[in-house]
Design an enzyme around this catalytic site. Structure first.
Site, PDB file in Angstrom:
ATOM      1  N   LYS A   1      41.125  36.418  28.062  1.00 39.50           N
ATOM      2  CA  LYS A   1      39.910  36.187  28.835  1.00 39.50           C
ATOM      3  C   LYS A   1      38.715  35.981  27.914  1.00 39.50           C
ATOM      4  O   LYS A   1      37.816  35.206  28.222  1.00 39.50           O
ATOM      5  CB  LYS A   1      39.659  37.362  29.782  1.00 39.50           C
ATOM      6  CG  LYS A   1      40.493  37.252  31.049  1.00 39.50           C
ATOM      7  CD  LYS A   1      40.175  38.353  32.033  1.00 39.50           C
ATOM      8  CE  LYS A   1      41.040  39.547  31.799  1.00 39.50           C
ATOM      9  NZ  LYS A   1      41.077  40.510  32.888  1.00 39.50           N
TER      10      LYS A   1
ATOM     11  N   GLU B   1      41.444  43.631  35.731  1.00 40.99           N
ATOM     12  CA  GLU B   1      40.101  44.093  35.429  1.00 40.99           C
ATOM     13  C   GLU B   1      39.160  42.950  35.827  1.00 40.99           C
ATOM     14  O   GLU B   1      39.365  41.812  35.401  1.00 40.99           O
ATOM     15  CB  GLU B   1      39.972  44.380  33.931  1.00 40.99           C
ATOM     16  CG  GLU B   1      38.629  44.971  33.623  1.00 40.99           C
ATOM     17  CD  GLU B   1      38.420  45.309  32.159  1.00 40.99           C
ATOM     18  OE1 GLU B   1      39.378  45.277  31.369  1.00 40.99           O
ATOM     19  OE2 GLU B   1      37.271  45.608  31.821  1.00 40.99           O
TER      20      GLU B   1
ATOM     21  N   ARG C   1      54.497  39.430  28.100  1.00 38.62           N
ATOM     22  CA  ARG C   1      53.521  38.522  28.693  1.00 38.62           C
ATOM     23  C   ARG C   1      54.112  37.137  28.813  1.00 38.62           C
ATOM     24  O   ARG C   1      54.899  36.726  27.974  1.00 38.62           O
ATOM     25  CB  ARG C   1      52.312  38.372  27.758  1.00 38.62           C
ATOM     26  CG  ARG C   1      51.372  39.488  27.855  1.00 38.62           C
ATOM     27  CD  ARG C   1      50.229  39.346  26.873  1.00 38.62           C
ATOM     28  NE  ARG C   1      49.372  40.472  27.132  1.00 38.62           N
ATOM     29  CZ  ARG C   1      48.256  40.410  27.859  1.00 38.62           C
ATOM     30  NH1 ARG C   1      47.798  39.263  28.301  1.00 38.62           N
ATOM     31  NH2 ARG C   1      47.561  41.478  28.113  1.00 38.62           N
TER      32      ARG C   1
HETATM   33  P1  ATP Z   1      43.382  39.469  28.986  1.00 37.92           P
HETATM   34  O1  ATP Z   1      43.937  39.737  27.639  1.00 37.92           O
HETATM   35  O2  ATP Z   1      43.422  38.050  29.392  1.00 37.92           O
HETATM   36  O3  ATP Z   1      42.047  40.117  29.213  1.00 37.92           O
HETATM   37  P2  ATP Z   1      44.458  41.608  30.454  1.00 37.92           P
HETATM   38  O4  ATP Z   1      45.861  42.071  30.423  1.00 37.92           O
HETATM   39  O5  ATP Z   1      43.472  42.467  29.788  1.00 37.92           O
HETATM   40  O6  ATP Z   1      44.413  40.126  29.981  1.00 37.92           O
HETATM   41  P3  ATP Z   1      43.985  42.389  33.120  1.00 37.92           P
HETATM   42  O7  ATP Z   1      42.955  41.944  34.073  1.00 37.92           O
HETATM   43  O8  ATP Z   1      43.934  43.784  32.636  1.00 37.92           O
HETATM   44  O9  ATP Z   1      43.959  41.384  31.927  1.00 37.92           O
HETATM   45  O10 ATP Z   1      45.421  42.054  33.695  1.00 37.92           O
HETATM   46  C1  ATP Z   1      45.848  42.398  34.974  1.00 37.92           C
HETATM   47  C2  ATP Z   1      47.346  42.473  34.982  1.00 37.92           C
HETATM   48  O11 ATP Z   1      47.904  41.212  34.620  1.00 37.92           O
HETATM   49  C3  ATP Z   1      47.854  43.487  33.982  1.00 37.92           C
HETATM   50  O12 ATP Z   1      48.872  44.258  34.588  1.00 37.92           O
HETATM   51  C4  ATP Z   1      48.384  42.654  32.868  1.00 37.92           C
HETATM   52  O13 ATP Z   1      49.423  43.288  32.214  1.00 37.92           O
HETATM   53  C5  ATP Z   1      48.841  41.384  33.580  1.00 37.92           C
HETATM   54  N1  ATP Z   1      48.815  40.234  32.689  1.00 37.92           N
HETATM   55  C6  ATP Z   1      47.755  39.763  32.001  1.00 37.92           C
HETATM   56  N2  ATP Z   1      48.110  38.708  31.245  1.00 37.92           N
HETATM   57  C7  ATP Z   1      49.433  38.500  31.467  1.00 37.92           C
HETATM   58  C8  ATP Z   1      50.392  37.563  30.985  1.00 37.92           C
HETATM   59  N3  ATP Z   1      50.054  36.624  30.114  1.00 37.92           N
HETATM   60  N4  ATP Z   1      51.655  37.655  31.438  1.00 37.92           N
HETATM   61  C9  ATP Z   1      51.995  38.590  32.329  1.00 37.92           C
HETATM   62  N5  ATP Z   1      51.150  39.511  32.819  1.00 37.92           N
HETATM   63  C10 ATP Z   1      49.883  39.477  32.404  1.00 37.92           C
HETATM   64 MG    MG Z   2      43.172  44.489  30.411  1.00 39.39          MG
END
Ligand code: ATP
Ligand code: MG
Length: 587
Positions: free
Chosen positions: A303, A58, A293
């Site tokens: 984030k 995102e 994760r």
């Molecule tokens: P945040 O909680 O930091 O906002 P998010 O999962 O909402 O993280 P996205 O931009 O939606 O952030 O993530 C893009 C991709 O990266 C998704 O498929 C998510 O599952 C993966 N991802 C995010 N954080 C991790 C992590 N710590 N380990 C593995 N994959 C991750």
């Molecule tokens: Mg997300």
């Protein structure tokens, strides 16, 4: 791109191998671009990709080390199984998303060594490009009785949703005629209703034991400007509805996400099944898989929390070298290969855990030890005067650029009467097992001569300002006499008249606790007050201070020029990591 490790084994690889063996996706079509059932039927050709995966960030922040895990995993699976990995911006939340983040994500996925182009086709997609299709599907769901417009307030909706132990209750709007819902949906789409006044919900099962199946909202009203679609849309699809459609349109086979989405999988499948029935999508359908994760100790990766660090000024921007963002790691001097190595080494798990931070540092050392150019630097300088060395006399000393790689060749730097050495390499009164300079002791100046320490000069405050020594002729490294005197200490030095002054930034962990945000604690309170120490040091002459190169400063660690702070003639050097893991240990 090569990684020194063999391909890791994990449950996703087993799944893909089984799917390939069973020809699960053998009849899959691809129409040159993301497509629904109608276009696939008209234009589809056998998909050239054996599997399709995607990395779906995102664009609401910068990528962090956890995202690197997902990037390496998804692009790595596609690479290893004759597939294609898409880069997809999941931009369905207008308020928090910005072009700045899109640009940074494009830049850093490439930096990490991955490419979303395959056979000349650009597989970078935006969920917002599917808004028309998603809306068309929503109308079809309403017409088929699978969705309805609910006019309850968000609070009332929540109250009727039930709990983990109690079933939910039907909203009074659940049984309204489809034609009425459709009319309302069209008014929502036309912008005739204010935010929060109504929402489109899937009609699934208010009594499902899985709360996610209790008629989830699939469209909400948001009068907000979107960074790509502008003011075209006053309504936006919810993630749980949008994501399966995005995957299906792109022909994704293996939709890999993190564990918190496990309970959403039944709804993911529900959406796809309904849209196949309605002729909007065609089989074979994508399937969602979840993994844990990647979390490291001593960092935060949410984030929202990273944004807070930036906005409150605890760090100097998203790319502060202490940040666990890819932009920060790059600026610090981490190599893309070291981050890939960490991601490969740590495997794919089904249970959440926090990895030892030292694994990241060790991955850098393992990547760089065989290849990084060696240099000498002095971080805490004190002068060493070779009192029997003639004034103005210079001798060039040779040192390997990399001791593991003779082909890298040699570097040269002058030995002169006045040198800088590390303050810690001299003691007036040596502790036990101290083999470096102290009065009367013999020590080798690395790549130069053996010297005998003769004493020191102090200022009024009692601080040592000069160390004195005499060199032993005939003991120069690389000459027959080099072994004539045995010494136990070997110290690094630079010529005071030739070394280049630099600001050196000694970074430490940003947080002093392994779980800074554990148990919902205030992670700001766990910030490490000593995460940045700035010193003025001296670097061997002739080093090109080009950002993007990481050197090993002998005995000290891995260092890189800061791309943002360095300017011509005024280098700023970041310490990436020390040579050994000494964190939390004395000395
Ligand atoms: P945040 O909680 O930091 O906002 P998010 O999962 O909402 O993280 P996205 O931009 O939606 O952030 O993530 C893009 C991709 O990266 C998704 O498929 C998510 O599952 C993966 N991802 C995010 N954080 C991790 C992590 N710590 N380990 C593995 N994959 C991750
Ligand atoms: Mg997300």
């Amino acid at each position: 791109m090569t990684t020194p490790n063999p391909a890791p084994v994990n449950f996703l690889r087993h799944q893909i191998e089984a799917d390939l063996a069973n020809q699960r996706y053998a009849g899959k079509l691809w129409a040159d671009a993301p497509a629904g059932a109608a276009r696939l039927a008209a234009e589809g050709q056998p998909d050239p990709a054996r599997i399709r995966t995607r990395f779906p960030p995102e664009p609401n922040g910068y990528l962090h080390i956890g995202h690197a895990k997902s990037i390496c995993l998804n692009f790595g699976l596609a690479r290893d199984y004759g597939g294609i990995c898409h880069l997809r911006f999941d931009d369905t939340n207008p308020e928090k998303e910005e072009q700045e983040y899109v640009d940074a994500i494009l830049d850093l996925v490439q930096w990490l060594g991955f490419d979303w182009h395959a056979n000349g086709v650009d597989h970078c997609y935006f969920a917002s490009d599917y808004f028309d299709f998603m809306y068309e599907c929503a109308e079809a769901l309403v017409e088929a009785g699978h969705a309805y417009v609910d006019e309850l307030s968000a609070d009332d909706m929540r109250a009727l949703r039930g709990t983990l132990t109690e079933p939910g209750t039907d909203s009074p709007w659940r049984s309204r005629p489809a034609a009425e819902s459709l009319a309302r949906l069209r008014e929502m789409r036309a912008g005739q209703h204010p935010n929060g006044s109504m929402a489109l919900r899937a009609r699934v099962d208010m009594r499902s034991p899985n709360i996610n199946m209790r008629d989830p909202v699939i469209y909400r009203i948001r009068h907000a400007e979107h960074h790509r679609t502008g003011n075209n849309w006053p309504i936006y699809p919810m993630y749980t509805y949008a994501h399966p459609i995005e995957d299906a349109l792109e022909g994704i086979t293996h939709s890999v996400c993190t564990l918190e989405f496990e309970d959403q999988r039944p709804f993911y499948d529900w959406v796809l099944a309904r849209l196949v029935e309605l002729g909007k999508l065609s089989e074979p359908l994508p399937h969602q898989y979840e993994f844990a994760r990647m979390n490291l100790e001593y960092i935060v990766t949410s984030k929202r929390k990273l944004l807070q660090l930036v906005q409150e000024g605890h760090v100097d921007g998203w790319d502060d070298p202490r940040m666990p963002t890819l932009a920060g790691l790059r600026r610090r001097g981490y190599t893309p290969a070291s981050i890939r190595l960490l991601c490969d080494r740590t495997g794919v798990s089904k249970s959440d855990s926090r990895l030892d931070y030292a694994l990241l540092e060790q991955a850098l050392r393992d990547d760089l030890d065989p290849i990084a150019p060696r240099r000498v630097a002095v971080l805490d300088p004190v002068k060493l005067i070779i009192t029997n060395w003639p004034e103005g006399h210079e001798e060039l000393c040779q040192a390997p650029l990399n001791p593991h790689n003779a082909e890298a060749g040699q570097r040269e730097f002058p030995l002169t009467r006045e040198l800088y050495i590390e303050r810690d390499d001299f003691r007036e009164e040596p502790p036990k097992k101290y083999f470096r300079l102290f009065p009367g002791n013999l020590v080798r100046l690395k790549y130069g001569y053996v010297v005998r320490c003769t004493g020191c000069v102090k200022n009024d405050a009692g601080e040592v300002i000069e160390v004195h020594a005499e060199y032993l002729p005939d003991t120069r490294s690389g000459t027959p006499g080099a072994d004539s005197v045995k010494v136990k200490g070997n110290i690094t030095w630079v010529s005071a008249g030739h070394a280049v002054a630099a600001e050196i930034r000694l970074y430490d962990r940003l947080f002093s606790e392994p779980h800074p945000d554990g148990g919902g604690r205030d992670f700001i309170a766990a910030l490490n007050p000593e995460s940045l120490r700035i010193v003025r040091g001296w670097i061997e002459p002739g080093v090109e201070m080009k950002p993007g190169t990481t050197w090993q400063f002998e005995r000290l660690g891995y260092f890189a020029a800061d791309a943002k702070l360095s300017s011509a003639g005024a280098p700023v050097i970041n310490r990436v990591t020390t040579l050994r893991d000494s964190w939390g240990k004395a000395g």
